[in-house]
Design a protein around this motif. Structure first.
Motif, PDB file in Angstrom:
ATOM      1  N   ASN A  53       0.830  -1.201   0.000  1.00 52.87           N
ATOM      2  CA  ASN A  53       0.000   0.000   0.000  1.00 52.87           C
ATOM      3  C   ASN A  53       0.862   1.247   0.000  1.00 52.87           C
ATOM      4  O   ASN A  53       1.956   1.264   0.569  1.00 52.87           O
ATOM      5  CB  ASN A  53      -0.899   0.023   1.244  1.00 52.87           C
ATOM      6  CG  ASN A  53      -1.957  -1.050   1.213  1.00 52.87           C
ATOM      7  OD1 ASN A  53      -2.777  -1.093   0.313  1.00 52.87           O
ATOM      8  ND2 ASN A  53      -1.935  -1.938   2.205  1.00 52.87           N
ATOM      9  N   GLU A  54       0.352   2.304  -0.631  1.00 57.65           N
ATOM     10  CA  GLU A  54       1.063   3.579  -0.638  1.00 57.65           C
ATOM     11  C   GLU A  54       0.068   4.729  -0.647  1.00 57.65           C
ATOM     12  O   GLU A  54      -0.631   4.955  -1.638  1.00 57.65           O
ATOM     13  CB  GLU A  54       1.982   3.677  -1.855  1.00 57.65           C
ATOM     14  CG  GLU A  54       2.921   4.869  -1.824  1.00 57.65           C
ATOM     15  CD  GLU A  54       4.086   4.693  -0.852  1.00 57.65           C
ATOM     16  OE1 GLU A  54       3.846   4.402   0.333  1.00 57.65           O
ATOM     17  OE2 GLU A  54       5.243   4.861  -1.278  1.00 57.65           O
ATOM     18  N   SER A 346      -5.119   6.583  -1.936  1.00 59.94           N
ATOM     19  CA  SER A 346      -4.065   5.578  -1.837  1.00 59.94           C
ATOM     20  C   SER A 346      -4.068   4.689  -3.069  1.00 59.94           C
ATOM     21  O   SER A 346      -5.065   4.580  -3.782  1.00 59.94           O
ATOM     22  CB  SER A 346      -4.254   4.717  -0.581  1.00 59.94           C
ATOM     23  OG  SER A 346      -5.496   4.044  -0.610  1.00 59.94           O
ATOM     24  N   MET A 347      -2.933   4.036  -3.285  1.00 56.44           N
ATOM     25  CA  MET A 347      -2.742   3.159  -4.428  1.00 56.44           C
ATOM     26  C   MET A 347      -1.998   1.909  -3.965  1.00 56.44           C
ATOM     27  O   MET A 347      -1.609   1.795  -2.793  1.00 56.44           O
ATOM     28  CB  MET A 347      -1.951   3.879  -5.523  1.00 56.44           C
ATOM     29  CG  MET A 347      -0.573   4.337  -5.088  1.00 56.44           C
ATOM     30  SD  MET A 347       0.349   5.172  -6.386  1.00 56.44           S
ATOM     31  CE  MET A 347       0.582   3.828  -7.547  1.00 56.44           C
ATOM     32  N   THR A 483       6.191   9.909  -2.205  1.00 55.46           N
ATOM     33  CA  THR A 483       5.692   8.974  -1.195  1.00 55.46           C
ATOM     34  C   THR A 483       6.847   8.338  -0.429  1.00 55.46           C
ATOM     35  O   THR A 483       7.944   8.151  -0.961  1.00 55.46           O
ATOM     36  CB  THR A 483       4.833   7.876  -1.838  1.00 55.46           C
ATOM     37  OG1 THR A 483       5.637   7.104  -2.734  1.00 55.46           O
ATOM     38  CG2 THR A 483       3.664   8.477  -2.583  1.00 55.46           C
ATOM     39  N   PRO A 484       6.610   7.986   0.844  1.00 50.72           N
ATOM     40  CA  PRO A 484       7.724   7.563   1.710  1.00 50.72           C
ATOM     41  C   PRO A 484       8.301   6.191   1.411  1.00 50.72           C
ATOM     42  O   PRO A 484       9.498   5.970   1.599  1.00 50.72           O
ATOM     43  CB  PRO A 484       7.076   7.584   3.110  1.00 50.72           C
ATOM     44  CG  PRO A 484       5.609   7.400   2.863  1.00 50.72           C
ATOM     45  CD  PRO A 484       5.336   8.098   1.563  1.00 50.72           C
ATOM     46  N   GLU A 490       4.393  10.869  -9.113  1.00 52.08           N
ATOM     47  CA  GLU A 490       3.256  11.169  -9.977  1.00 52.08           C
ATOM     48  C   GLU A 490       2.273  10.008  -9.935  1.00 52.08           C
ATOM     49  O   GLU A 490       2.635   8.896  -9.539  1.00 52.08           O
ATOM     50  CB  GLU A 490       3.706  11.376 -11.433  1.00 52.08           C
ATOM     51  CG  GLU A 490       4.612  12.550 -11.660  1.00 52.08           C
ATOM     52  CD  GLU A 490       4.972  12.717 -13.137  1.00 52.08           C
ATOM     53  OE1 GLU A 490       4.281  12.119 -13.990  1.00 52.08           O
ATOM     54  OE2 GLU A 490       5.948  13.418 -13.424  1.00 52.08           O
ATOM     55  N   MET A 491       1.038  10.291 -10.364  1.00 53.47           N
ATOM     56  CA  MET A 491       0.057   9.221 -10.475  1.00 53.47           C
ATOM     57  C   MET A 491      -0.953   9.581 -11.562  1.00 53.47           C
ATOM     58  O   MET A 491      -1.085  10.746 -11.936  1.00 53.47           O
ATOM     59  CB  MET A 491      -0.654   8.973  -9.148  1.00 53.47           C
ATOM     60  CG  MET A 491      -1.621  10.053  -8.726  1.00 53.47           C
ATOM     61  SD  MET A 491      -2.477   9.618  -7.205  1.00 53.47           S
ATOM     62  CE  MET A 491      -3.293   8.085  -7.674  1.00 53.47           C
ATOM     63  N   PRO A 492      -1.662   8.595 -12.115  1.00 54.51           N
ATOM     64  CA  PRO A 492      -2.637   8.885 -13.169  1.00 54.51           C
ATOM     65  C   PRO A 492      -3.758   9.784 -12.656  1.00 54.51           C
ATOM     66  O   PRO A 492      -4.321   9.529 -11.583  1.00 54.51           O
ATOM     67  CB  PRO A 492      -3.184   7.495 -13.535  1.00 54.51           C
ATOM     68  CG  PRO A 492      -2.141   6.533 -13.088  1.00 54.51           C
ATOM     69  CD  PRO A 492      -1.540   7.145 -11.866  1.00 54.51           C
TER      70      PRO A 492
END
Length: 529
Positions: A53-54, A346-347, A483-484, A490-492
């Protein structure tokens, strides 16, 4: 006779071409062994998948193609309140307008309209067209308190830091816009215009234009949308009485009138509702009257008549926009799950084929598959929804798997040319669309796996997994901070504009084996003697 010979010849030509094509496909897959009698298609093999998870943190929300507005209670993730600010612009044909005070212009009404996403249905006995709203979340007919303010925050094009380039804005900057907001504009005594606003599927209607030939015109009908009356006195001062030069062009105008700021809250005890809007398709129509003098001469006698004529001036909500998300999370995470949540959410990060114990940069299982030289017929990833944790919460229609390192879709995305009347269901072969009957998402990655096995120079890149609003939107937006855990920057943005979330079973040992993330591959293998 000649006709029969022609069709027989054509049949064998097609058959020969098909055989050659299939043979070529097999060779392209990298097999050095040819001969169908020596191969067999067996049961599928399943492989380990590692998922992490992120949380994304604040995300860039400048000029999204779709903006969220409203209040959405989405257990188990909690409540999201979405606000938005947008610049106004004048049409090129109406720049530098003149409102002649000698003609006594007076505003009759100011109306804000923003279209909804909807599907057209049947027409009832009253001539009204029925519509079904799309991309509206929360209990039907639930109300929100909607406030529309003059925005006092200037949305810049360039960052003042000369090395930064274009200015970026993020989902957590709501407070900066809120503390400098201007006058409240939707002050109607009709509560449906503000404190008890509903995203209604009813078609919009306006009175028809009365003419000499038609004294009882039919109403003008249009698809559903937000329709709110704004304060005429404000627009009399801001537009009709604008200082000289302030309406000269849009560059000057955007500094003078910095736009609108939309703010949503719960209305009483209602749970709230949230809509995805094409806010740049909105407009403000100012209807006003002014004097019109007509001079006629009959038999040498000149007569001057003054009447009031109807005029209008339109401002468009097609300048820069910024969306904001205020989250009140109630989520309790479990390491056996993976959590996907749109917006500021989250992704998941996916590693295929398990560990690399040899330290040569290639997962052990992948190296074994390369040595086997089996032909890949089909490969897919299946994700199971944790329905016990999700409860009755609305689930995303689709999830999107992509190359996290290179920030782009997988090759299977590009090779899938399937289409659908509803673009949300395009590329259905590649998949990722929810299967409600068993609570799964399945994504075909056959060509991606073939490339990894047959090309030893191919890198087994990490994959990103997010919810998506539209599979056709593959561009990326910045995260405010890297992100840590996985250093994602970046993200979509297709995920940013989707307010929904889902909880999927992960791949840990505590997850029931039939619910774990499954990488399943079908092969053609050499027969065992």
């Amino acid at each position: 006779m000649y006709k029969n010979i022609f069709f027989k010849t054509l049949f064998f030509a097609i058959l020969l071409n098909t055989v050659v094509s299939c043979d070529n496909d097999s060779n392209e897959l990298g097999s050095d062994i040819i001969g169908g009698d020596n191969f067999e298609t067996g049961t599928p093999e399943t492989y380990a998948v590692v998922a992490g998870n992120e949380p994304t943190g604040p995300v860039e929300t400048l000029d999204l193609p779709i903006n969220a507005l409203g209040v959405f209670n989405n257990p188990p993730f909690g409540k999201t309140t979405a606000n938005v600010a947008v610049q106004l612009q004048m049409d090129a044909a109406s720049l530098n307008p003149t409102f002649d005070t000698a003609l006594h212009p007076a505003i009759e009404s100011v109306t804000l309209t923003i279209p909804y996403f909807c599907t057209k249905g049947e027409t009832n006995a009253n001539g009204e067209t029925l519509y079904t709203l799309d991309s509206i979340y929360g209990p039907e007919n639930s109300k929100i308190k909607l406030q529309v303010f003059e925005s006092k925050y200037y949305i810049r094009d360039l960052d003042p830091n000369p090395t930064s380039g274009a200015q970026k804005y993020y989902s957590n900057q709501d407070h900066e816009f809120d503390v400098v907001k201007g006058q409240l504009l939707n002050t109607s005594s009709d509560a449906s215009q503000n404190d008890q606003f509903v995203f209604s599927p009813a078609e919009l209607q306006e009175p028809g234009v009365v003419t000499a030939e038609d004294q009882n015109p039919k109403p003008i009908r249009s698809a559903p949308g937000m329709k709110i009356s704004l304060d005429p006195a404000f627009f009399t001062s801001k537009i009709m009485s604008a200082p000289s030069g302030k309406l000269l062009n849009n560059n000057v105008f955007k500094e003078y009138f910095r736009g609108l700021y939309f703010r949503a809250e719960n209305s009483g005890d209602d749970q709230g509702r949230l809509a995805l809007l094409n806010i740049k398709g909105g407009k403000i129509t100012i209807k006003y009257k002014q004097d019109k003098t007509t001079t006629t001469t009959v038999n040498g006698v000149t007569t001057t008549t003054t009447t009031r004529e109807d005029k209008s001036f339109v401002l468009f909500l097609n300048g820069k926009s910024v969306g904001f998300f205020n989250n009140e999370s109630t989520l309790v995470q479990n390491t056996d799950n993976i959590y996907l949540k749109g917006g500021d959410g989250s992704m998941a990060v996916i590693d295929l084929f398990g560990p690399d114990t040899n330290g040569d940069g290639v997962a052990d299982k992948l190296k074994e598959l390369r040595d086997n030289k089996w032909l890949v017929n089909d490969a897919s990833l299946t994700f199971h929804i944790n329905n016990a944790d999700m409860g009755l919460a609305e689930k995303p229609n689709r999830i999107y798997l992509y190359d996290l390192k290179n920030k782009r879709p997988l090759v299977d995305y590009y090779s899938d040319q399937s289409s659908a009347s509803n673009t949300k269901y395009a590329k259905s072969v590649h998949g990722g669309i929810i299967k409600k009957s068993d609570g799964t998402y399945k994504i075909k990655i056959t060509n991606h796996i073939r490339a990894l096995i047959n090309n030893k120079d191919s890198t087994n890149v990490r994959l990103g997994l997010v919810v998506t609003e539209s599979i056709n939107l593959i561009a990326n937006k910045k995260l405010r901070a890297t992100t840590p855990t996985y250093n994602i920057s970046e993200m979509p943005f297709s995920s940013i504009i989707n307010p929904l979330g889902t909880i999927l079973f992960g791949s840990g040992n505590n997850v029931p084996e039939n619910k774990r993330i499954q990488l399943k591959i079908y092969y053609t293998k050499p027969k065992q003697n």
